[in-house]
Design a protein around this motif. Sequence first.
Motif, PDB file in Angstrom:
ATOM      1  N   ARG A 277       0.843  -1.227   0.041  1.00 50.70           N
ATOM      2  CA  ARG A 277      -0.011  -0.095  -0.068  1.00 50.70           C
ATOM      3  C   ARG A 277       0.610   1.177  -0.144  1.00 50.70           C
ATOM      4  NH1 ARG A 277      -2.372  -0.767   4.560  1.00 50.70           N
ATOM      5  NH2 ARG A 277      -1.246   0.502   5.773  1.00 50.70           N
ATOM      6  N   GLU A 278       1.834   1.119   0.549  1.00 53.70           N
ATOM      7  CA  GLU A 278       2.756   2.350   0.946  1.00 53.70           C
ATOM      8  C   GLU A 278       3.583   2.541   0.235  1.00 53.70           C
ATOM      9  OE1 GLU A 278       3.671   1.794   4.899  1.00 53.70           O
ATOM     10  OE2 GLU A 278       1.669   1.717   5.706  1.00 53.70           O
ATOM     11  N   PRO A 282       1.835   2.743  -5.062  1.00 49.81           N
ATOM     12  CA  PRO A 282       1.709   4.194  -5.471  1.00 49.81           C
ATOM     13  C   PRO A 282       2.638   4.365  -6.613  1.00 49.81           C
ATOM     14  CG  PRO A 282       1.713   4.081  -2.813  1.00 49.81           C
ATOM     15  CD  PRO A 282       1.914   2.784  -3.382  1.00 49.81           C
ATOM     16  N   VAL A 285       1.285   2.820  -9.893  1.00 45.21           N
ATOM     17  CA  VAL A 285       0.256   3.318 -10.595  1.00 45.21           C
ATOM     18  C   VAL A 285       0.602   4.891 -11.275  1.00 45.21           C
ATOM     19  CG1 VAL A 285      -2.060   4.714 -10.049  1.00 45.21           C
ATOM     20  CG2 VAL A 285      -1.521   2.291  -9.074  1.00 45.21           C
ATOM     21  N   ALA A 286       1.639   5.569 -10.534  1.00 41.55           N
ATOM     22  CA  ALA A 286       1.906   6.713 -10.908  1.00 41.55           C
ATOM     23  C   ALA A 286       2.713   6.701 -12.450  1.00 41.55           C
ATOM     24  CB  ALA A 286       2.473   7.535  -9.953  1.00 41.55           C
ATOM     25  N   SER A 289       0.609   5.048 -15.255  1.00 45.63           N
ATOM     26  CA  SER A 289      -0.379   6.226 -15.570  1.00 45.63           C
ATOM     27  C   SER A 289       0.449   6.852 -16.700  1.00 45.63           C
ATOM     28  CB  SER A 289      -0.943   6.933 -14.374  1.00 45.63           C
ATOM     29  OG  SER A 289      -1.749   5.917 -13.879  1.00 45.63           O
ATOM     30  N   ILE A 324      -4.851  -0.121  -9.267  1.00 43.72           N
ATOM     31  CA  ILE A 324      -5.885   0.859  -8.799  1.00 43.72           C
ATOM     32  C   ILE A 324      -7.079   0.020  -7.813  1.00 43.72           C
ATOM     33  CG2 ILE A 324      -7.637   2.489  -9.250  1.00 43.72           C
ATOM     34  CD1 ILE A 324      -6.087   3.360 -11.784  1.00 43.72           C
TER      35      ILE A 324
END
Lengths: 687, 687
Positions: A277-278, A282, A285-286, A289, A324
């Motif tokens: 999660r941390e 992140p 996904v960044a 994208s 996501i």
Amino acid sequence: MIPRKTSFLAAASASCALVAATLSVTARADEGMWTFDGFPAARMKADYGWAPDQAWLDKVRASAVRLTGGCSASFVSDAGLILTNHHCVASCLYDNSSSAQDLLEHGFTAARLEDEKKCPGQQAEVVTRITDVTDQVKAAIGALSGEALTKARDAKIAEIEAAGCSDTAKFRCQVVTLFGGGQYKLYTYRKYSDVRLVWAPEDRAATFGGDPDNFNFPRYSLDGSFLRAYENGKPVKTPVHLTWNPRAPKADEATFVVGNPGSTSRLYTMSQLAFEREVRLPITVATLSELRGRLIRAMEESPEHQREGLDLLNGIENSLKVYIGRTKALNDPAFTDKLAAAEQALKEKSAGNAAIGDPWAQVDKAVDAYRTLYVPYRYDAPTSTLYGYAQTLVFAAAERAKPNAERLPGYTDSDLPLTEKRLLDPTPLYPWLDQLEMSWSLSKAREYLGVDDPQSKLLLGKESPEGLAGRLISGTRLADPAYRKQLWEGGEAAIKASDDPMIQYALRLEANQRKLKQEVDEAYAGPVTQAGAKLADARFAAYGDSLYPDATFTLRISYGKVHGWTERGHEVPFQTTMGGTFDRATGASPFDLAPAFAARQSQIDPAITYDFVTTNDIIGGNSGSPVIDKAGTVIGAAFDGNIHSLGGNYGYDPVLNRTVVVSTAALQEALETIYPAPRIVKELAAK
Amino acid sequence: MIPRKTSFLAAASASCALVAATLSVTARADEGMWTFDGFPAARMKADYGWAPDQAWLDKVRASAVRLTGGCSASFVSDAGLILTNHHCVASCLYDNSSSAQDLLEHGFTAARLEDEKKCPGQQAEVVTRITDVTDQVKAAIGALSGEALTKARDAKIAEIEAAGCSDTAKFRCQVVTLFGGGQYKLYTYRKYSDVRLVWAPEDRAATFGGDPDNFNFPRYSLDGSFLRAYENGKPVKTPVHLTWNPRAPKADEATFVVGNPGSTSRLYTMSQLAFEREVRLPITVATLSELRGRLIRAMEESPEHQREGLDLLNGIENSLKVYIGRTKALNDPAFTDKLAAAEQALKEKSAGNAAIGDPWAQVDKAVDAYRTLYVPYRYDAPTSTLYGYAQTLVFAAAERAKPNAERLPGYTDSDLPLTEKRLLDPTPLYPWLDQLEMSWSLSKAREYLGVDDPQSKLLLGKESPEGLAGRLISGTRLADPAYRKQLWEGGEAAIKASDDPMIQYALRLEANQRKLKQEVDEAYAGPVTQAGAKLADARFAAYGDSLYPDATFTLRISYGKVHGWTERGHEVPFQTTMGGTFDRATGASPFDLAPAFAARQSQIDPAITYDFVTTNDIIGGNSGSPVIDKAGTVIGAAFDGNIHSLGGNYGYDPVLNRTVVVSTAALQEALETIYPAPRIVKELAAK
């Protein structure tokens, strides 16, 4: 990092609305991706009043196919005909296309056997034997830890695999780590490394609704296709196969999904989930994208870019939806609280058991160390097909000079044939696309490592991401399979002598990559394997053997039933019909009708079941899995999960989680009416 | 959603390595963005042995300038000369550029007064009075709740603002909500709506190191520029101004940063922080990353796209770094544990105080409701400059027909002049760029709302995101300022009669937008304002008035000192020198030298202090703030925070958090040697 050739659908639990998830270490309801040597027949019988016998299971196992591209499939005729998803053959359609002939867009029907087309890099595999080798591997590990543990384990695995399969042209041996190190099993596969394309519909028929509809239901997707396994240039004989049954599913009838779920993390400790999660999600996904954005725009630049980029874009968008969805699941306290409670319960049951100790603390420590190592390890090299060839050649040259037991995974005697096939199979390569990926990955490496990090300087020197990628891709000869073959066969001497800039670049990165792998093995992978064995012992002690291991892209069976669900007070029916496609079409992409659908609308029976959902527990890698009824006949091919299933990596929710299936009835209608293939219709009907 | 015209740098606490954050509700060390009517002189004196007196504060306040583009600045001559950052005038350079003359790339020096160029949309504002109107606003709110509360509050604010400023050509009145509803203050500004560009270096000099170096230090950036305020076509007389002092900073000397920090969330409850981490930040990072990727690729397509897209890309990349930094901070348990402890301490101190009750529970409930409303509210309309014009026109037509107190914020008598200026100032518009943004935002709306959501259907109808954006942007006349003026002046009748497709589209969305705002006011904004007043009361009761409110893009003062920090055991010096630029340059973008730097290398004094860091507590909106010494002279312009400061939205860490400043010494060298501007050198030297 990009699952270009892999099918990434995900199934199982989670969502903000999650209220009834079971999420315990003991499987309940229809949860479970069971190994064939651990099918819970008694439990299924208790729930369903019926369970398959050993003969049923053996036949199904022998009919189930693993596709090394990352999918599942099944034999459906006695001549090696394979049913799988359209999205599992998209790369093959793409690799066989050119600007003159776009098979992905227009679909493909081989009118005659000799028209069937080879799929580069693809291999079909059927499990023939499962042998428990836990004692051997655990004995080799002994009391070792850190990198010494991973080395000893990998050496023993290489030895077992080499001993298990003397004929590596026909067989593949693979030791599978189950329960994170609690069990080791030797899987022996009969392999077919010549796989050919038989039939596929238009891309728009398979991907109607595109990314917006992906992981959603109701759905109107013809996500099916046929391949054929060959050997010595001839179709393989497969007397054991599933019977094709083009009928509609019945509400609440029992269904089995048999396939190779790729990976789950349901046995992760809370600190491993926190890391997901941390840290991992992140970044993933960044960066993905951004790649998605770069590619969307590049594809708008020309029809060639549109065609050439589509396969990669589909892979990125599918993965992004999964990541996501996982992010949402792990950010939902209702979901994670249940996982925390399950961990706490296991800790309490294990308290005072000296043989188990505190493996959770060991994992916590390893995860802490991994937080520092993760970004360098993730960005140890750029993402690029051409760079990937160079890296394989550079590592293979060094590894093949070593004894089998000392080689890195991927380069052992049992792994080399597939590594070689993937390296040498000719595939089209689009330099603009490879450069787009390589520039992106180098710029993200610098962003996350920092400009002044020594590894950034190793990766870039004084060049910019775009400048370096451009120089290497325009200068390399690795797009030529003959040159790759020459370097593969030439070994270390050829590599050292090569003036190819991509080879030289891979050599520049090699030492740092090896150092990072050692550090990760020492601080993370070794300790987690050691703790994993203890955690498995704790689970077995607390819950007996009524457990299924996390998914490992090896053969599993899931049972469930045909059943809709309730969405915010509204019933979602279990099936759609082919006529619904025409109601949903808007004319604007991706809701535009496939041309053959539009042309044959009047001939298509609107009442035929198109897609349906079941409660089976699946995840990415299961794509293409046969959906089998009690009679052992195939009534569909699983191709997706619903939106609630996206947290399924971490836990299963029987109330909301659904598998999405394209029916054999719809595929039959397509074969007869929309994309006529009388040869295949006849082959499927043969008894 | 995109801060195109806004400077978004962020300062203050957080990082994985965070060990010494104070993060309490009472400010300690150099934490604090103080209002001018609440400067903690006694505390500073205790820490620094000195504090400014009222005359010092009054002079500084009268010299401080707010730029409505989203930055801070200061008067530095008696003829309205304004010091700010280069990145605060980048939009003005961009708006004054064409394919024939690229001021952003090449920089700008107005040789004569009459060469100074107007900045569209820009307005300079100086605080002249601060009046407490808390009692009036709280009385109007009374016991109201939900949307009734926000309506009553906004009506009272409109009334106070209208009464406060009769001459809206020269003055602007703004009621500021402090402590989330604990205080209301009327700020009266002298405003200058004609702001012109005087001097700016080449973009590469200001952005040397580009996005990779952004939010990092050591740094080699000439992020400074000069504007001038005009009135009636002449420079404004500003006898009260800061004295220009082009000297090097001294280690550990006291510094003040005076400016307008935009927004912080340091008083958020844990449930509001959870919403940030779990909902808002993941969507924001994923979608902005995709836009970044689309734009990076589009800019590679031609030199025109490169120039025309640069301003937007810089804004996106800056924002993304901030949001990714915030994500890291909120995913760092060491950071959030301290915030949780502070909340717990306040709860304990407030226990049993019936006047306070349980505002935390009220916020929790409001946040729960907002989780459902957030995505529809976020995606109530597309992102597009042309659409924005249409929306302003449509809403203004309806709102201006109402009494002042019944209008939406932005359309009250006090807000209308700036709204009108922003609408009517001519700015260049690039249809490809607007279409890129609009297509992206519509596709993200559909992705997050879901295809079958009624709002998706309202936004798209049967069109695709690309098709709709293309049709509206190619069909609208709103790029023409004269047409906008005609519709603005024509009011409701002109809007209703317009056949412009963008106006018709804005009318199609209007009712749903109003409904969503009502729902958000009722379920979230109203309750949070009500609870905010109680939370402020709780803080005042527990900690007295030694508090600073969250940032609100209004004037604040921060004190601190020139000081480096320790990074993983390694000392980061407090300053860089101009000569260091040449060592860092690689020749590859963004580490290529600005042409003027390369040309004048031999003349530039390498020992001059270039950039330096201080412990001042700032955040986005502070960009361009003067950095002032004890003598009240200006020694630099703040332009960034270091990487550790990116969680500063939620808390301040005195050990690691630093403000990054371009020195007046470096700007003086640039004015004399690199981009010669003898006229300005002379003006700055005048006493």
